[in-house]
Scaffold this active site. Structure first.
Site, PDB file in Angstrom:
ATOM      1  N   ASP A 200      29.150  77.356  69.871  1.00  0.00           N
ATOM      2  CA  ASP A 200      29.791  76.805  68.691  1.00  0.00           C
ATOM      3  C   ASP A 200      30.709  75.433  69.119  1.00  0.00           C
ATOM      4  O   ASP A 200      31.315  75.510  70.241  1.00  0.00           O
ATOM      5  CB  ASP A 200      30.878  77.685  68.255  1.00  0.00           C
ATOM      6  CG  ASP A 200      30.738  78.070  66.681  1.00  0.00           C
ATOM      7  OD1 ASP A 200      31.190  77.120  66.012  1.00  0.00           O
ATOM      8  OD2 ASP A 200      30.334  79.092  66.373  1.00  0.00           O
TER       9      ASP A 200
ATOM     10  N   ASP B 292      30.637  73.519  63.542  1.00  0.00           N
ATOM     11  CA  ASP B 292      31.492  74.137  62.446  1.00  0.00           C
ATOM     12  C   ASP B 292      31.761  73.216  61.455  1.00  0.00           C
ATOM     13  O   ASP B 292      31.953  71.951  61.929  1.00  0.00           O
ATOM     14  CB  ASP B 292      32.755  74.391  63.407  1.00  0.00           C
ATOM     15  CG  ASP B 292      33.526  75.439  62.624  1.00  0.00           C
ATOM     16  OD1 ASP B 292      33.219  76.496  61.974  1.00  0.00           O
ATOM     17  OD2 ASP B 292      34.798  75.243  62.278  1.00  0.00           O
TER      18      ASP B 292
ATOM     19  N   GLU C  61      26.782  73.948  60.228  1.00  0.00           N
ATOM     20  CA  GLU C  61      27.293  74.647  59.255  1.00  0.00           C
ATOM     21  C   GLU C  61      27.544  73.615  58.134  1.00  0.00           C
ATOM     22  O   GLU C  61      28.586  73.003  58.213  1.00  0.00           O
ATOM     23  CB  GLU C  61      28.506  75.426  59.705  1.00  0.00           C
ATOM     24  CG  GLU C  61      29.020  76.275  58.544  1.00  0.00           C
ATOM     25  CD  GLU C  61      30.672  76.802  58.486  1.00  0.00           C
ATOM     26  OE1 GLU C  61      30.910  77.782  57.911  1.00  0.00           O
ATOM     27  OE2 GLU C  61      31.292  75.860  59.196  1.00  0.00           O
TER      28      GLU C  61
ATOM     29  N   HIS D 136      29.698  86.009  60.289  1.00  0.00           N
ATOM     30  CA  HIS D 136      31.032  86.464  60.213  1.00  0.00           C
ATOM     31  C   HIS D 136      32.051  86.197  59.268  1.00  0.00           C
ATOM     32  O   HIS D 136      33.093  86.573  59.379  1.00  0.00           O
ATOM     33  CB  HIS D 136      31.661  86.186  61.679  1.00  0.00           C
ATOM     34  CG  HIS D 136      31.792  84.541  61.894  1.00  0.00           C
ATOM     35  ND1 HIS D 136      30.672  83.765  61.928  1.00  0.00           N
ATOM     36  CD2 HIS D 136      33.009  83.706  61.964  1.00  0.00           C
ATOM     37  CE1 HIS D 136      30.889  82.531  61.843  1.00  0.00           C
ATOM     38  NE2 HIS D 136      32.549  82.441  61.822  1.00  0.00           N
ATOM     39  N   ASP D 137      31.473  85.411  58.204  1.00  0.00           N
ATOM     40  CA  ASP D 137      32.260  84.885  57.173  1.00  0.00           C
ATOM     41  C   ASP D 137      31.891  85.566  55.889  1.00  0.00           C
ATOM     42  O   ASP D 137      32.570  85.156  54.801  1.00  0.00           O
ATOM     43  CB  ASP D 137      32.129  83.459  56.856  1.00  0.00           C
ATOM     44  CG  ASP D 137      32.622  82.713  58.327  1.00  0.00           C
ATOM     45  OD1 ASP D 137      33.754  83.288  58.903  1.00  0.00           O
ATOM     46  OD2 ASP D 137      32.369  81.477  58.549  1.00  0.00           O
TER      47      ASP D 137
HETATM   48  C1  NOJ Z   1      33.523  78.125  59.450  1.00  0.00           C
HETATM   49  C2  NOJ Z   1      33.794  79.420  60.530  1.00  0.00           C
HETATM   50  O1  NOJ Z   1      32.482  79.962  60.553  1.00  0.00           O
HETATM   51  C3  NOJ Z   1      34.814  80.039  60.129  1.00  0.00           C
HETATM   52  O2  NOJ Z   1      34.872  81.499  60.623  1.00  0.00           O
HETATM   53  C4  NOJ Z   1      36.069  79.472  60.307  1.00  0.00           C
HETATM   54  O3  NOJ Z   1      37.326  80.182  59.806  1.00  0.00           O
HETATM   55  C5  NOJ Z   1      35.888  77.999  59.640  1.00  0.00           C
HETATM   56  N1  NOJ Z   1      34.629  77.424  59.833  1.00  0.00           N
HETATM   57  C6  NOJ Z   1      37.093  77.035  60.235  1.00  0.00           C
HETATM   58  O4  NOJ Z   1      36.698  76.737  61.393  1.00  0.00           O
END
Ligand code: NOJ
Ligand code: CA
Length: 522
Positions: free
Chosen positions: A100, A204, A254, A315-316
């Protein structure tokens, strides 16, 4: 059919959330040696690569997405030597490693920010986004943090009496990408990990590394706090150029935009991202027609250039088995259909740790909540062994796990599922093996077929013809194909353990409730 596809197109990429994968030292938090110790599990799935969520030094305000040093390992996760060992052990199993990269913001404890906030004339002042209060007082503009609980994206800093921008928590100040020194420093971070031998990056919040330099408020239909044109595309091109200094590497962004046209713009030029996570797809309801329409739309917009990536969990976001459960039992079955969907489509599938077990979200009692944005349930530790034998840590830890485990760890743990040939784990292995063995599933063409309202059906064509039929309802559904009437096909794989793997007449085929199938046409 292309035979020269890249490793990152061929098979699945498995996402590891290190805190929750495996704990090697009993402190209740997963770590790098824990991952290394379980590489055979990952190898047994038949994935091409693993992606590690952040393991860098961090105060953990956002559990590692607040990075205090981009080129080291947090002691809670281990050491750089542990990372090198993990990399070597993964490579020796033909599993590539993606890390990441968090370029939009650092931790407020990063030395860059500590300097930046120390005085208005510090040389690092302009590495972050500092502004005076609005004339009427309060934050410089109306930009909001991505986290609802945080509110405004600005934090007032007493020392120098200005606001700094934080698109996430106040402990995550946004770096100023308009400053070429910041861009160069972040490129060097990429080179540090590339030199160590990583195979790629997950980038990210890609869309946030270019914002309106005039900081204007968002307007309906036009955001000024992200995806800023054309600057963002120039920046991504320069990132890709760094990665292309090395052989056969990859960057997946992402790109958290809910408009496919804007997502595809990062892929179609061929010199920006290799892959983008598709958040339009992740937010779709469990509905055959909507899935089909979105898949077809991507294909149309891709104009033969963009290579898709498919995921339904990370994970989100709440886990598939919970998110798509409408009556007891449907979630577990739909988790298998979801796996079949993402793995059988043209494009790169991503599998989030625990999806191979069909894990649901965990129940988090209020006293155990640790995340600012409600994401603890999908981050529960992996149950490796039966709690009745291994204790309440279920083989994840010998100590107290940092988050509660899923309720049904006894039944859902890896150990129990290993022993059951009909388990989700063994189903996912068969599914990924099929993908690994069949060039048509890797690089073949794809087109959607009309098959009645309950099914999403598509044909993969290459050196063979594979029909994928997915029932998105919890009722039986006949395969109501407009074409291929009367054709015969061999069932290669079904999500339902009871389905015989035999030759069937497509005219007579009825899918069971929540069933997905892959068939080879004769
Ligand atoms: C995306 C990540 O997947 C998430 O877990 C994070 O809180 C935010 N970006 C900020 O970095
Ligand atoms: Ca640990």
């Amino acid at each position: 059919m292309p035979t020269d596809i890249h490793w990152w197109q061929r098979g699945a990429i498995y996402q590891i959330y290190p805190r929750s994968f495996a704990d090697s030292n009993g402190d209740g938090i997963g770590d790098l040696p824990g991952i290394t110790a379980h590489l055979d599990h990952i190898r047994s799935l038949g994935v091409e690569a693993l992606w590690l969520s952040p393991f860098y030094p961090s105060p953990m305000a956002d559990f590692g997405y607040d990075v205090a040093d981009y080129t080291d390992v947090d002691p809670i996760f281990g050491t750089l030597a542990d990372f090198d060992r993990l990399l070597e052990e993964a490579h020796s199993r033909d599993v590539r490693v993606v890390v990441d990269w968090v370029p939009n913001h650092s931790s407020d404890q990063h030395p860059w920010f500590i300097e930046s906030r120390s005085s208005r004339d510090n040389p690092k002042r302009d590495w972050y986004v500092w502004r005076d209060a609005a004339r009427s007082g309060g934050p410089p503009n109306r930009w909001q943090s991505a986290f609802q609980a945080v509110g405004p994206a600005w934090t007032f800093d007493e020392t120098t009496r200005q606001y700094y921008l934080n698109s996430f928590t106040p402990q995550q100040p946004d770096l100023n990408w308009d400053n070429p020194e910041v861009e160069a420093a972040m490129h060097d971070v990429l080179r540090f990990w590339l030199d160590r031998g990583v195979d790629g990056f997950r980038m990210d919040v890609t869309q946030k590394i270019a914002k309106d330099p005039e900081l204007r408020d968002n307007e309906p239909g036009l955001r000024h706090d992200e995806d800023w044109q054309p600057t963002i595309h120039h920046r991504i091109r320069r990132i890709r150029a760094v990665i292309d200094e090395y052989d056969d590497r990859m960057v997946v962004g992402e790109v958290y935009l809910r408009d496919l046209r804007r997502v595809v713009a990062y892929l179609n030029t061929g010199d920006e991202l290799n892959l983008a996570h598709n958040f339009v797809f992740v937010h779709l309801p469990w509905h055959a027609g909507e899935m089909r329409a979105s898949v077809d739309e991507f294909e149309r917009l891709a104009e033969g250039a963009a290579w898709p990536a498919w995921f339904l969990a990370n994970h989100d976001h709440p886990r598939v088995a919970s998110r798509f459960e409408d009556e007891p039992g449907t979630g577990a079955r739909r988790a298998r259909v979801a796996a079949m969907l993402t793995v059988a489509m043209r494009g790169t599938p991503f599998v989030y740790q625990g999806e191979e077990l069909g894990l649901p979200d965990a129940e988090i009692p209020p006293s155990r909540v640790v995340d600012v944005d409600g994401r603890d349930p999908e981050r529960a530790p992996i149950p490796w062994r039966r709690p009745s034998e291994a204790g309440p840590g279920a083989g994840f830890t010998s100590g107290e796990p940092w988050l509660p485990l899923v309720a049904e760890a006894e039944r859902l743990c890896v150990e129990s599922q290993e022993e059951d040939p009909d388990s989700t784990l063994n189903f996912v292995r068969r599914l990924l093996r099929l993908r690994a063995e069949r060039a048509t599933l890797q690089g073949g063409s794809q087109r959607s077929l009309d098959a009645g309202p309950r099914l999403f059906c598509f044909m993969r064509e290459g050196d063979e013809r594979l029909l994928v039929a997915l029932n998105f309802t919890s009722r039986e559904a006949p395969l109501d194909l407009r074409e291929e009437q009367g054709g015969r096909a061999a069932v290669e794989l079904s999500t339902h353990p009871g389905r015989a793997l035999s030759v069937v007449d497509l005219r007579d085929l009825v899918l069971e409730a929540d069933e997905g199938m892959i068939l080879r046409l004769s």
